[in-house]
Motif scaffolding. Structure first.
Motif, PDB file in Angstrom:
ATOM      1  N   ARG A   1       0.834  -1.209   0.000  1.00  0.00           N
ATOM      2  CA  ARG A   1       0.000   0.000   0.000  1.00  0.00           C
ATOM      3  C   ARG A   1       0.867   1.258   0.000  1.00  0.00           C
ATOM      4  O   ARG A   1       0.583   2.205  -0.723  1.00  0.00           O
ATOM      5  CB  ARG A   1      -0.939  -0.008   1.207  1.00  0.00           C
ATOM      6  N   ARG A   2       1.892   1.257   0.823  1.00  0.00           N
ATOM      7  CA  ARG A   2       2.807   2.407   0.879  1.00  0.00           C
ATOM      8  C   ARG A   2       3.462   2.636  -0.485  1.00  0.00           C
ATOM      9  O   ARG A   2       3.481   3.758  -1.001  1.00  0.00           O
ATOM     10  CB  ARG A   2       3.874   2.172   1.952  1.00  0.00           C
ATOM     11  N   GLN A   3       3.954   1.575  -1.086  1.00  0.00           N
ATOM     12  CA  GLN A   3       4.617   1.706  -2.383  1.00  0.00           C
ATOM     13  C   GLN A   3       3.630   2.130  -3.474  1.00  0.00           C
ATOM     14  O   GLN A   3       3.988   2.907  -4.370  1.00  0.00           O
ATOM     15  CB  GLN A   3       5.319   0.399  -2.764  1.00  0.00           C
ATOM     16  N   LEU A   4       2.409   1.652  -3.412  1.00  0.00           N
ATOM     17  CA  LEU A   4       1.388   2.079  -4.375  1.00  0.00           C
ATOM     18  C   LEU A   4       1.059   3.565  -4.196  1.00  0.00           C
ATOM     19  O   LEU A   4       0.907   4.292  -5.175  1.00  0.00           O
ATOM     20  CB  LEU A   4       0.118   1.227  -4.238  1.00  0.00           C
ATOM     21  N   ARG A   5       0.963   4.025  -2.941  1.00  0.00           N
ATOM     22  CA  ARG A   5       0.718   5.459  -2.710  1.00  0.00           C
ATOM     23  C   ARG A   5       1.870   6.289  -3.272  1.00  0.00           C
ATOM     24  O   ARG A   5       1.643   7.309  -3.921  1.00  0.00           O
ATOM     25  CB  ARG A   5       0.509   5.748  -1.216  1.00  0.00           C
ATOM     26  N   PHE A   6       3.111   5.859  -3.027  1.00  0.00           N
ATOM     27  CA  PHE A   6       4.275   6.575  -3.569  1.00  0.00           C
ATOM     28  C   PHE A   6       4.207   6.619  -5.097  1.00  0.00           C
ATOM     29  O   PHE A   6       4.459   7.647  -5.713  1.00  0.00           O
ATOM     30  CB  PHE A   6       5.593   5.906  -3.154  1.00  0.00           C
ATOM     31  N   LEU A   7       3.881   5.491  -5.700  1.00  0.00           N
ATOM     32  CA  LEU A   7       3.802   5.398  -7.156  1.00  0.00           C
ATOM     33  C   LEU A   7       2.725   6.332  -7.704  1.00  0.00           C
ATOM     34  O   LEU A   7       2.951   7.056  -8.679  1.00  0.00           O
ATOM     35  CB  LEU A   7       3.529   3.948  -7.571  1.00  0.00           C
ATOM     36  N   LEU A   8       1.558   6.345  -7.077  1.00  0.00           N
ATOM     37  CA  LEU A   8       0.458   7.188  -7.542  1.00  0.00           C
ATOM     38  C   LEU A   8       0.736   8.675  -7.310  1.00  0.00           C
ATOM     39  O   LEU A   8       0.263   9.517  -8.057  1.00  0.00           O
ATOM     40  CB  LEU A   8      -0.858   6.764  -6.882  1.00  0.00           C
ATOM     41  N   GLU A   9       1.517   8.990  -6.281  1.00  0.00           N
ATOM     42  CA  GLU A   9       1.926  10.382  -6.063  1.00  0.00           C
ATOM     43  C   GLU A   9       2.915  10.821  -7.139  1.00  0.00           C
ATOM     44  O   GLU A   9       2.846  11.941  -7.635  1.00  0.00           O
ATOM     45  CB  GLU A   9       2.575  10.552  -4.685  1.00  0.00           C
ATOM     46  N   ALA A  10       3.824   9.930  -7.501  1.00  0.00           N
ATOM     47  CA  ALA A  10       4.845  10.251  -8.504  1.00  0.00           C
ATOM     48  C   ALA A  10       4.261  10.289  -9.913  1.00  0.00           C
ATOM     49  O   ALA A  10       4.743  11.029 -10.770  1.00  0.00           O
ATOM     50  CB  ALA A  10       5.988   9.228  -8.443  1.00  0.00           C
ATOM     51  N   ALA A  11       3.231   9.483 -10.151  1.00  0.00           N
ATOM     52  CA  ALA A  11       2.614   9.402 -11.481  1.00  0.00           C
ATOM     53  C   ALA A  11       1.092   9.392 -11.325  1.00  0.00           C
ATOM     54  O   ALA A  11       0.450   8.352 -11.496  1.00  0.00           O
ATOM     55  CB  ALA A  11       3.100   8.155 -12.208  1.00  0.00           C
ATOM     56  N   PRO A  12       0.491  10.542 -10.986  1.00  0.00           N
ATOM     57  CA  PRO A  12      -0.948  10.603 -10.747  1.00  0.00           C
ATOM     58  C   PRO A  12      -1.803  10.119 -11.914  1.00  0.00           C
ATOM     59  O   PRO A  12      -2.927   9.658 -11.708  1.00  0.00           O
ATOM     60  CB  PRO A  12      -1.220  12.086 -10.458  1.00  0.00           C
ATOM     61  N   SER A  13      -1.281  10.201 -13.124  1.00  0.00           N
ATOM     62  CA  SER A  13      -2.071   9.752 -14.282  1.00  0.00           C
ATOM     63  C   SER A  13      -2.328   8.240 -14.233  1.00  0.00           C
ATOM     64  O   SER A  13      -3.233   7.749 -14.922  1.00  0.00           O
ATOM     65  CB  SER A  13      -1.389  10.134 -15.594  1.00  0.00           C
ATOM     66  N   LEU A  14      -1.595   7.508 -13.414  1.00  0.00           N
ATOM     67  CA  LEU A  14      -1.857   6.075 -13.270  1.00  0.00           C
ATOM     68  C   LEU A  14      -3.233   5.830 -12.651  1.00  0.00           C
ATOM     69  O   LEU A  14      -3.809   4.761 -12.841  1.00  0.00           O
ATOM     70  CB  LEU A  14      -0.784   5.412 -12.401  1.00  0.00           C
ATOM     71  N   LYS A  15      -3.764   6.815 -11.938  1.00  0.00           N
ATOM     72  CA  LYS A  15      -5.080   6.645 -11.306  1.00  0.00           C
ATOM     73  C   LYS A  15      -6.150   6.354 -12.346  1.00  0.00           C
ATOM     74  O   LYS A  15      -7.093   5.615 -12.074  1.00  0.00           O
ATOM     75  CB  LYS A  15      -5.455   7.890 -10.503  1.00  0.00           C
ATOM     76  N   ARG A  16      -5.991   6.897 -13.547  1.00  0.00           N
ATOM     77  CA  ARG A  16      -6.999   6.645 -14.584  1.00  0.00           C
ATOM     78  C   ARG A  16      -6.935   5.199 -15.077  1.00  0.00           C
ATOM     79  O   ARG A  16      -7.872   4.722 -15.718  1.00  0.00           O
ATOM     80  CB  ARG A  16      -6.864   7.638 -15.738  1.00  0.00           C
TER      81      ARG A  16
END
Length: 153
Positions: free
Chosen positions: A83-98
């Motif tokens: 979960r922590r690594q996924l949050r870091f990833l989504l913060e670094a690349a917010p477009s992944l949320k789509r």
């Protein structure tokens, strides 16, 4: 045939490319490799989302359905880390949320298949029984909730 800087030392090539970009020396850029590297960066980010989400779902499945209390702490630690690594990833690349919904479905299928193979005696649900939204998946301790009703499934 002489090797290009890219083939000799990719780090040095990257530093050289950045220097050329900063100097606006576009004429001397190795465009072929620059395009390749930028494309692979996007692929890498999408792959990391899928990989981490699959690992998270595998451990959620184990924690929710495999009756092995001596393993719960380890599984919960892995859940927290993914979960922590996924949050870091989504913060670094917010477009992944789509891409979350499609990635979640693919990760779920992989996790379900892997856990069904690893624990054939456990009747895992064939569909994720909880909410699949980003914030819920990244925060909820599903094992502390009442199991969802399977009505309508």
């Amino acid at each position: 045939m002489t090797q290009s800087l890219y083939e000799q030392d990719i780090l040095l090539w990257a530093e050289d490319t950045v220097a050329k970009l900063k100097a606006r020396d576009f004429e001397h850029l190795d465009l072929e490799h620059l395009i390749e590297e930028v494309e692979s960066l996007g692929i890498s980010q999408r792959k990391e989302l899928l990989t981490r989400l699959t690992r998270l779902l595998e451990h959620l499945l184990k924690r929710l359905y495999v009756p092995s209390p001596e393993d719960y702490r380890g599984w919960e630690n892995t859940i927290r880390e993914q979960r922590r690594q996924l949050r870091f990833l989504l913060e670094a690349a917010p477009s992944l949320k789509r891409l979350w919904a499609v990635s979640f479905d693919r990760a779920w299928q992989a996790a379900y298949e892997d856990m069904s193979d690893a624990y054939p005696q456990i009747p895992f649900p064939s569909i994720w029984p909880y909410e699949g939204e980003i914030e819920v998946v990244l925060t909820a301790n599903f094992w502390e909730r009442e199991p969802p009703s399977h009505e309508g499934h």
